[in-house]
Scaffold this motif. Sequence first.
Motif, PDB file in Angstrom:
ATOM      1  N   ASN A  23       0.817  -1.212   0.000  1.00 58.55           N
ATOM      2  CA  ASN A  23       0.000   0.000   0.000  1.00 58.55           C
ATOM      3  C   ASN A  23       0.855   1.268   0.000  1.00 58.55           C
ATOM      4  O   ASN A  23       0.627   2.187   0.784  1.00 58.55           O
ATOM      5  N   LYS A  25       1.931   4.785  -1.147  1.00 57.92           N
ATOM      6  CA  LYS A  25       1.301   5.944  -1.768  1.00 57.92           C
ATOM      7  C   LYS A  25       2.308   7.092  -1.785  1.00 57.92           C
ATOM      8  O   LYS A  25       2.894   7.434  -0.758  1.00 57.92           O
ATOM      9  N   ASN A  27       3.029  11.124  -2.851  1.00 62.46           N
ATOM     10  CA  ASN A  27       2.350  12.388  -3.112  1.00 62.46           C
ATOM     11  C   ASN A  27       3.363  13.515  -3.033  1.00 62.46           C
ATOM     12  O   ASN A  27       4.509  13.318  -2.593  1.00 62.46           O
ATOM     13  N   ALA A  69       5.838   9.939   0.954  1.00 62.19           N
ATOM     14  CA  ALA A  69       5.336   8.591   0.726  1.00 62.19           C
ATOM     15  C   ALA A  69       4.897   7.987   2.038  1.00 62.19           C
ATOM     16  O   ALA A  69       5.471   8.275   3.097  1.00 62.19           O
TER      17      ALA A  69
END
Length: 438
Positions: A23, A25, A27, A69
């Motif tokens: 998971n 992520k 940004n 992250a």
Amino acid sequence: MKLGKLSLVAVMALGTSAFAIDNVKVNGEAKLWYQTSEYSGLGAGATTSQDFFDNTSNSMADVKLSIGATADLAQSLSAGIKVTALSTLGLENNLVGATPAAKRGIDGVDHQTTGDMTSLDDQSWTEELYLAYTAGKTTVKIGRQALNTPLAFTETWNVVDNTFEAAVLLNNDLPDTTLVAAWVGKHNGVGVLNSGRGSTVAYNGKFGDFAVNGAYAAGAVNKSIPDTAIQAWYYSVDDVATAYWLQADAKLMGMVNLGVQYSGMNPDDTSLTLGTAAANHRDTDMFAVKGAVDVAGVNVYAAYSTVSDGSIGFANVATGDKSSMYTTLGSIYMDGEIVAAPDTDAWKVGASTKMIPGVTLSASYCEAETGNNGGTATTVGGASTLNTDFSAWDVVAATKVGPVDLTAIYTQFDKDVKADDLTDKTTDTLRIIASLKF
């Protein structure tokens, strides 16, 4: 530009299979921040020759790139990282002469007024780096992170944000209630508890001790009453002060918002930060109320606050700049440095609307009157001048152009010293912010 620390994000992303990280992520945000001012009045002194868009200290700009992250490391265990790079991109050679952030060292030395101008160099640092573990309805977050409490918080108005090195526990076992316990050891803000007011974030994002020996905080937020939030906070800053903050906000009939705040600051007589003078160890109290109503697509509000005589005001202790008081929200100058200072009364009115599609418009007017603080000026009592009246208009327009968020702020700020006219000053300021989040 010093972007070496960005490799940590790449390591986390590339290592998902080797280390069973799930998971992931990623940004980020690119932000351009620009502000220019002009001055008038006898108090402007040598700055009277500075007009809008001069490439001197009355015009500031910076460009930020942040990449972060988050990832699940194991069941119930996650991690987060965010690195930030800051640069003028050479704007100081043509358009500006100063920067809005990361110009003052954690020790209080201003790298722009001392002449070395190193704050115009490219800078980079790790803004966040933490582990979070959840068990049931309890989460523990340890490491470098943003905080959101009434008296110590991360400010997001500037080109870069201040953060903290802390351990935070959140619990939701009680119905409609969030319990918070925190210990803060370090931070990279330049504020009232270390070296005086600065520029939100220390030069190179350097972290230093929070006050003398860190601080403890405990809070509770309850929403058991429909459309009502009640919160209570207690702070203990070792060898500096203890403080409390009480607040209740309610929405009535779906259109009327009411709020009340009460807070107290109690300096510690053994403080190494405040010094030994008795004038620096006087308790301070704050009371504020607000009311707002939605009418025909327009939100109209009014707020009032009063701060008693004392040694420490109610600005963000991490920066000495912004404040959570109702009368300080949404203003460039009428914030924690003035409205939240001891012996200050203030009132504010404002309105906002989204009636123009895609555009949010808001305007506010605030007045504040600072007394003589019991005849004693203290080292951390506030940046506002004794026996002075302040007022300001703030007009804000925010919109989105494609993926870019644009905000323009125009403010006129007046300072009127009651004793004479020699230091009176009017400042007109234009601020433009462009932000691309990805």
